[in-house]
Write an enzyme that holds these catalytic residues in place. Structure first.
Site, PDB file in Angstrom:
ATOM      1  N   CYS A   1      31.799  22.369  46.073  1.00  0.00           N
ATOM      2  CA  CYS A   1      31.266  21.442  45.056  1.00  0.00           C
ATOM      3  C   CYS A   1      31.434  22.061  43.664  1.00  0.00           C
ATOM      4  O   CYS A   1      31.901  23.189  43.532  1.00  0.00           O
ATOM      5  CB  CYS A   1      29.790  21.177  45.305  1.00  0.00           C
ATOM      6  SG  CYS A   1      29.414  20.637  46.978  1.00  0.00           S
ATOM      7  N   MET A   2      31.001  21.339  42.649  1.00  0.00           N
ATOM      8  CA  MET A   2      31.136  21.861  41.286  1.00  0.00           C
ATOM      9  C   MET A   2      30.343  23.168  41.110  1.00  0.00           C
ATOM     10  O   MET A   2      30.821  24.113  40.477  1.00  0.00           O
ATOM     11  CB  MET A   2      30.652  20.825  40.277  1.00  0.00           C
ATOM     12  CG  MET A   2      30.900  21.231  38.842  1.00  0.00           C
ATOM     13  SD  MET A   2      30.224  20.076  37.644  1.00  0.00           S
ATOM     14  CE  MET A   2      31.353  18.725  37.755  1.00  0.00           C
ATOM     15  N   ASP A   3      29.155  23.221  41.717  1.00  0.00           N
ATOM     16  CA  ASP A   3      28.263  24.368  41.484  1.00  0.00           C
ATOM     17  C   ASP A   3      27.840  25.080  42.762  1.00  0.00           C
ATOM     18  O   ASP A   3      27.074  26.044  42.687  1.00  0.00           O
ATOM     19  CB  ASP A   3      26.988  23.893  40.768  1.00  0.00           C
ATOM     20  CG  ASP A   3      27.306  22.903  39.673  1.00  0.00           C
ATOM     21  OD1 ASP A   3      28.051  23.272  38.764  1.00  0.00           O
ATOM     22  OD2 ASP A   3      26.842  21.747  39.753  1.00  0.00           O
TER      23      ASP A   3
ATOM     24  N   ARG B   1      55.326  46.160  28.854  1.00  0.00           N
ATOM     25  CA  ARG B   1      54.241  45.189  28.652  1.00  0.00           C
ATOM     26  C   ARG B   1      53.565  44.826  29.980  1.00  0.00           C
ATOM     27  O   ARG B   1      53.734  43.721  30.488  1.00  0.00           O
ATOM     28  CB  ARG B   1      54.793  43.903  28.014  1.00  0.00           C
ATOM     29  CG  ARG B   1      55.489  44.067  26.679  1.00  0.00           C
ATOM     30  CD  ARG B   1      55.758  42.696  26.045  1.00  0.00           C
ATOM     31  NE  ARG B   1      56.478  41.793  26.902  1.00  0.00           N
ATOM     32  CZ  ARG B   1      57.803  41.666  26.941  1.00  0.00           C
ATOM     33  NH1 ARG B   1      58.574  42.390  26.139  1.00  0.00           N
ATOM     34  NH2 ARG B   1      58.368  40.809  27.767  1.00  0.00           N
TER      35      ARG B   1
ATOM     36  N   HIS C   1      62.010  38.696  27.561  1.00  0.00           N
ATOM     37  CA  HIS C   1      61.118  38.547  28.717  1.00  0.00           C
ATOM     38  C   HIS C   1      61.956  38.222  29.943  1.00  0.00           C
ATOM     39  O   HIS C   1      62.877  37.405  29.868  1.00  0.00           O
ATOM     40  CB  HIS C   1      60.092  37.439  28.446  1.00  0.00           C
ATOM     41  CG  HIS C   1      58.958  37.422  29.422  1.00  0.00           C
ATOM     42  ND1 HIS C   1      58.328  38.565  29.862  1.00  0.00           N
ATOM     43  CD2 HIS C   1      58.341  36.385  30.069  1.00  0.00           C
ATOM     44  CE1 HIS C   1      57.359  38.240  30.710  1.00  0.00           C
ATOM     45  NE2 HIS C   1      57.355  36.931  30.860  1.00  0.00           N
TER      46      HIS C   1
ATOM     47  N   LYS D   1      46.135  38.993  27.163  1.00  0.00           N
ATOM     48  CA  LYS D   1      46.010  37.553  26.876  1.00  0.00           C
ATOM     49  C   LYS D   1      45.131  36.900  27.940  1.00  0.00           C
ATOM     50  O   LYS D   1      44.808  37.531  28.957  1.00  0.00           O
ATOM     51  CB  LYS D   1      47.388  36.907  26.842  1.00  0.00           C
ATOM     52  CG  LYS D   1      48.164  36.996  28.138  1.00  0.00           C
ATOM     53  CD  LYS D   1      49.554  36.414  27.976  1.00  0.00           C
ATOM     54  CE  LYS D   1      50.324  36.569  29.286  1.00  0.00           C
ATOM     55  NZ  LYS D   1      51.369  35.612  29.467  1.00  0.00           N
TER      56      LYS D   1
ATOM     57  N   TYR E   1      30.102  16.893  50.403  1.00  0.00           N
ATOM     58  CA  TYR E   1      30.671  15.567  50.105  1.00  0.00           C
ATOM     59  C   TYR E   1      31.699  15.140  51.160  1.00  0.00           C
ATOM     60  O   TYR E   1      32.472  15.960  51.653  1.00  0.00           O
ATOM     61  CB  TYR E   1      31.393  15.600  48.753  1.00  0.00           C
ATOM     62  CG  TYR E   1      30.456  15.753  47.566  1.00  0.00           C
ATOM     63  CD1 TYR E   1      29.515  14.783  47.259  1.00  0.00           C
ATOM     64  CD2 TYR E   1      30.542  16.878  46.760  1.00  0.00           C
ATOM     65  CE1 TYR E   1      28.672  14.934  46.162  1.00  0.00           C
ATOM     66  CE2 TYR E   1      29.716  17.035  45.652  1.00  0.00           C
ATOM     67  CZ  TYR E   1      28.774  16.053  45.369  1.00  0.00           C
ATOM     68  OH  TYR E   1      27.943  16.203  44.292  1.00  0.00           O
TER      69      TYR E   1
ATOM     70  N   ARG F   1      62.679  29.948  27.749  1.00  0.00           N
ATOM     71  CA  ARG F   1      61.379  29.649  27.132  1.00  0.00           C
ATOM     72  C   ARG F   1      61.508  29.963  25.655  1.00  0.00           C
ATOM     73  O   ARG F   1      62.445  29.497  25.011  1.00  0.00           O
ATOM     74  CB  ARG F   1      60.323  30.504  27.843  1.00  0.00           C
ATOM     75  CG  ARG F   1      58.990  29.880  28.032  1.00  0.00           C
ATOM     76  CD  ARG F   1      58.108  30.641  29.001  1.00  0.00           C
ATOM     77  NE  ARG F   1      57.749  31.999  28.568  1.00  0.00           N
ATOM     78  CZ  ARG F   1      56.862  32.758  29.190  1.00  0.00           C
ATOM     79  NH1 ARG F   1      56.223  32.326  30.267  1.00  0.00           N
ATOM     80  NH2 ARG F   1      56.591  33.975  28.761  1.00  0.00           N
TER      81      ARG F   1
END
Ligand SMILES: Cc1ncc(COP(=O)(O)O)c(C=O)c1O
Length: 381
Positions: A315-317, A224, A168, A41, A268, A139
């Site tokens: 930073c973002m990038d 699993r 689980h 998953k 920043y 759950r």
């Protein structure tokens, strides 16, 4: 196998040799009658579900589990023919797609059964389902009152057939095994209810990675594993750790070098102030790639097999590191953010420790902007 040929500075390398090694390592804990239901998953915990599932299938893994219907459909459409179990919640309107793609539902709520029965009524062959029992995770799952009532009712009708029963475990990686033993007690009582009614359910499963290592009584017909496949575990230090190999490395290259004076600042909000003449390397990776902003002024990366600290805000990038103490660093030089360089390594577990989280989140968090490059098992990667 998918090989991305685009030249990119920032990428994740997935070692299929390490994946194969981890499968062997898991198998060593299991009796021959117990098989692996591989948990792929969340895009195989960030490793790329399609390639990982096909590689596992080649290695003899016969069953797969995902969280959502969409994840199951993606694998089916990519040509994975093996049984695929949908672990997560299913909603009535998803049933036609589930059946059309021959995906196996985990039934946690009896309310989907009428729609499921209706969708498969034209089928000649039995349509396999698994039932999930809630034994303490709090759950999804049928309660201990619901299961006997369901078994005695007419709701579970042909062509639906109970292929599997599962639960689980909430605390298989906790220090104390008491709660796990209690959950297993409840699960056994529910298996007894099935037996009492003369029903045979071929597949029984409860163990996640930690339980595979710690609780041999959870080795029913299937286990699993998720995180162990990918080379990590969450066991307490009192438990001998399996000899796993991390499958994923995260790499980039130095895009720019600059020297800043004492008192100069980086990124920043100027959270890093140079205490000396400082050489800064700019890396083309940021939080949009899944490199967490909480690593700002805390994390390290590997360059020339040595650690270089992150300076200023991620930073973002882009991310900046201090390379003043490294000899003659060059633009383009390889940078490892997760993985091994020379004798040094940074694991997803180390990064998780800095972030106050678990390696699962670090791995799943690597974003789709980062291409995954696969090193085949044959190359020994
Ligand atoms: C139902 C279920 N089984 C197995 C697993 C695999 O767990 P792990 O990655 O700890 O092995 C998960 C993961 O969260 C899960 O939700």
């Amino acid at each position: 196998m998918t090989v991305i040929s685009t030249v990119v500075p920032t990428y994740a390398t997935i070692s299929l040799a390490a994946l194969a090694h981890n499968v062997s390592c898991i198998t060593e804990y299991l009796p021959p009658s117990c098989k692996i239901l591989a948990v792929v998953k969340a895009n195989a915990y960030g490793h790329g579900a399609i390639t990982v599932a096909h590689a596992l299938a080649k290695q003899g893994v016969e069953r797969f589990a995902v969280a959502s219907l969409a994840e199951g459909i993606e694998l089916r459409q990519a040509g994975l023919n093996a049984p695929i179990l949908i672990l997560g919640a299913l909603f009535e309107e998803q049933i036609p797609d589930l059946v059309a793609h021959r995906l196996t539902p985990v039934v946690s709520d009896v309310r989907i059964l009428p729609a499921l029965t209706k969708a498969v009524c034209a089928h000649q062959a039995p349509y396999q389902i698994h039932l999930k029992i809630e034994t303490g995770m709090g759950r999804l799952g049928l309660s201990t009152e619901e299961l006997p009532a369901l078994l005695d009712s007419q709701i579970l009708r042909s062509p639906l057939q109970i292929e599997g029963i599962m639960t689980h475990l909430a605390d298989a990686d906790g220090e104390d095994g008491t709660f796990t033993e209690r959950q297993l007690g409840v699960f056994h009582a529910m298996l007894e209810q099935i037996c009492l009614r003369g029903l045979t359910v071929p597949l029984v499963h409860a163990a996640n990675s930690a339980a595979i290592v710690r609780f041999p009584t959870t080795h029913f017909s299937l286990v699993r594993p998720g995180i162990m496949l990918y080379g990590y575990h969450s066991l307490p230090s009192s438990v001998p750790a399996p000899a796993l190999r991390p499958v994923l490395s995260l790499q980039t290259r130095i895009a720019k070098l600059r020297t800043i004076p004492q008192g100069g600042t980086v990124s920043y909000n100027r959270t890093f102030v140079a205490k000396r003449l400082t050489k800064i390397a700019v890396l083309p990776i940021g939080y949009a790639d899944g490199y967490n902003r909480l690593l700002s002024n805390r994390g390290t990366v590997l360059i020339q097999g040595k650690r270089a600290p992150i300076v200023g805000l991620v930073c973002m990038d882009m991310t900046m590191v201090d390379v003043t103490d490294l000899a003659s660093v060059q633009i383009d030089e390889a940078v490892t953010l997760i993985g091994q360089q020379g004798a040094e390594s940074i694991g997803a577990d180390e990064v998780a420790g800095l972030l106050g989280t678990i390696p699962y989140e670090v791995l799943c968090g690597i974003s789709s902007r980062v291409p995954r490059l696969y090193e085949s098992a044959a190359h020994g990667g």
